[in-house]
Design an enzyme around this catalytic site. Sequence first.
Site, mmCIF file in Angstrom:
data_model
loop_
_atom_site.group_PDB
_atom_site.id
_atom_site.type_symbol
_atom_site.label_atom_id
_atom_site.label_comp_id
_atom_site.label_asym_id
_atom_site.label_seq_id
_atom_site.Cartn_x
_atom_site.Cartn_y
_atom_site.Cartn_z
ATOM 1 N N ASP A 279 -5.725 18.739 -15.733
ATOM 2 C CA ASP A 279 -6.164 17.620 -16.148
ATOM 3 C C ASP A 279 -5.829 17.147 -17.857
ATOM 4 O OD1 ASP A 279 -7.326 15.049 -16.792
ATOM 5 O OD2 ASP A 279 -8.808 14.944 -15.164
ATOM 6 N N LYS B 133 -6.943 5.709 -19.741
ATOM 7 C CA LYS B 133 -7.059 5.981 -21.250
ATOM 8 C C LYS B 133 -5.851 6.183 -21.893
ATOM 9 C CE LYS B 133 -10.854 6.899 -18.944
ATOM 10 N NZ LYS B 133 -11.201 6.331 -18.253
ATOM 11 N N ARG C 159 0.714 -1.213 0.240
ATOM 12 C CA ARG C 159 -0.285 0.073 0.000
ATOM 13 C C ARG C 159 0.616 1.633 -0.149
ATOM 14 N NH1 ARG C 159 -1.461 1.591 4.975
ATOM 15 N NH2 ARG C 159 -1.973 -0.360 5.903
ATOM 16 N N TYR D 242 -15.106 15.792 -17.318
ATOM 17 C CA TYR D 242 -15.384 14.089 -16.616
ATOM 18 C C TYR D 242 -16.921 14.525 -15.814
ATOM 19 C CZ TYR D 242 -15.839 10.059 -15.943
ATOM 20 O OH TYR D 242 -16.811 8.255 -15.116
#
Length: 392
Positions: free
Chosen positions: A181, A206, A57, A109
């Site tokens: 972004d 993406k 983690r 988005y």
Amino acid sequence: MGKLTKKEAQALDFNTKVIHIGGHPDSETGAIMPPIYQTSTFVQKSPGEHSGYEYTRSHNPTRTRLEECLASLENAQHALVTASGLSAAMLVMHALPENSVILCGDDVYGGTYRLFTTVFHERHQIHFVDTTDLKSLERKVSELKPALIWLETPTNPMLKVTDIAAVAKMAKKAKSMTLVDNTFMSPYFQRPIDLGADMVLHSMTKYLNGHSDVVGGALMLNNKKFYDKLWTLQNSIGPSQSPFDSWLVLRGLKTLAIRMQAHEKNAIKLAKWLEAHPKVDKVIYPGLKSHPQHKIAKKQMSGFGGMITFFLKGGLKESKKFLSNVTLFSLAESLGGVESLIEHPAIMTHASVPKQTREELGIHDNLIRLSVGIENYDDLVADLEKAFKKIR
Ligand code: P1T
């Protein structure tokens, strides 16, 4: 089997970086491909005496390689890889002091919009503004002195382009941070930090990964203090990416440069073809002269990407008919994979944006979004033409 020095790595061309940064052979075995450290924990010699890795983690060697590569691609000092694009956004929102003022682009988005309006609206003061209107933005920046200006450029789905350098300049004057972004462009076509932005966010789901088989996110920045804060939050909250997913993105990145070229080549031709099509009302693509911010796009991007949106002649009925009759273009959310995707923003990716806001932004029922893949161009055109023929 040496590893590049930081200086040597920085001097490399983008096309070499995607293959070699983080892609050095395994020092133990010589394996040319990086090992997938598929482990949750790391053995310590004595308490606190370890290799630098304790628990996945917190850190994982496969993820570290990916972070090295991503930082270098965006010309940043630091990168943090997260489990999704939205968890990267979440970390930024948590890292800001409570009750921060944030100016966010109005066309982002749908999931980002939902995160800001349903999760972080109580923690911060988030204002949605048209960041392409620089005069109005400047007034708001000097009036509100925001902690952060959040830009998506080009935006999802309307492909509005904001002048990053101009916004970064006004932000610096007001001591605000600028985040971009950069999901739609990837660092191959646009590098916001070089233009003065403080931070870059990616949905790695993406173009960075490029093969529609991973969900992931990333943040790149130079500010070590803010990076440390983000890392501590990630370690405390837990949205770290799995080693296997990081490995897949490392693998996908190797072809980022040639994929982006191929996406763009198809998209430019397709946008022009659509613009001349009798059943199309309007096409939005930053590479078209008709795009309202075409000049800014040319100035700050080295290419125009693979995303196109267009308005069909007709309404919801015609859109549904069209979308149900494509074959090579798969009707699905997401973008940036080698295969072409098509979707209906009003019903799919931007359903969480209220109808009135959607309408104001232009996300009407006849708006279609394409993620143009790298298949043969003629096959893609034939697929769309077949669907156009089904609408009267
Ligand atoms: O899906 P995730 O990896 O969490 O990334 C969210 C995200 C962030 N920023 C931009 C610009 C995005 O487009 C996305 C995700 N977008 C889609 C799933 C989509 O189809 O538009």
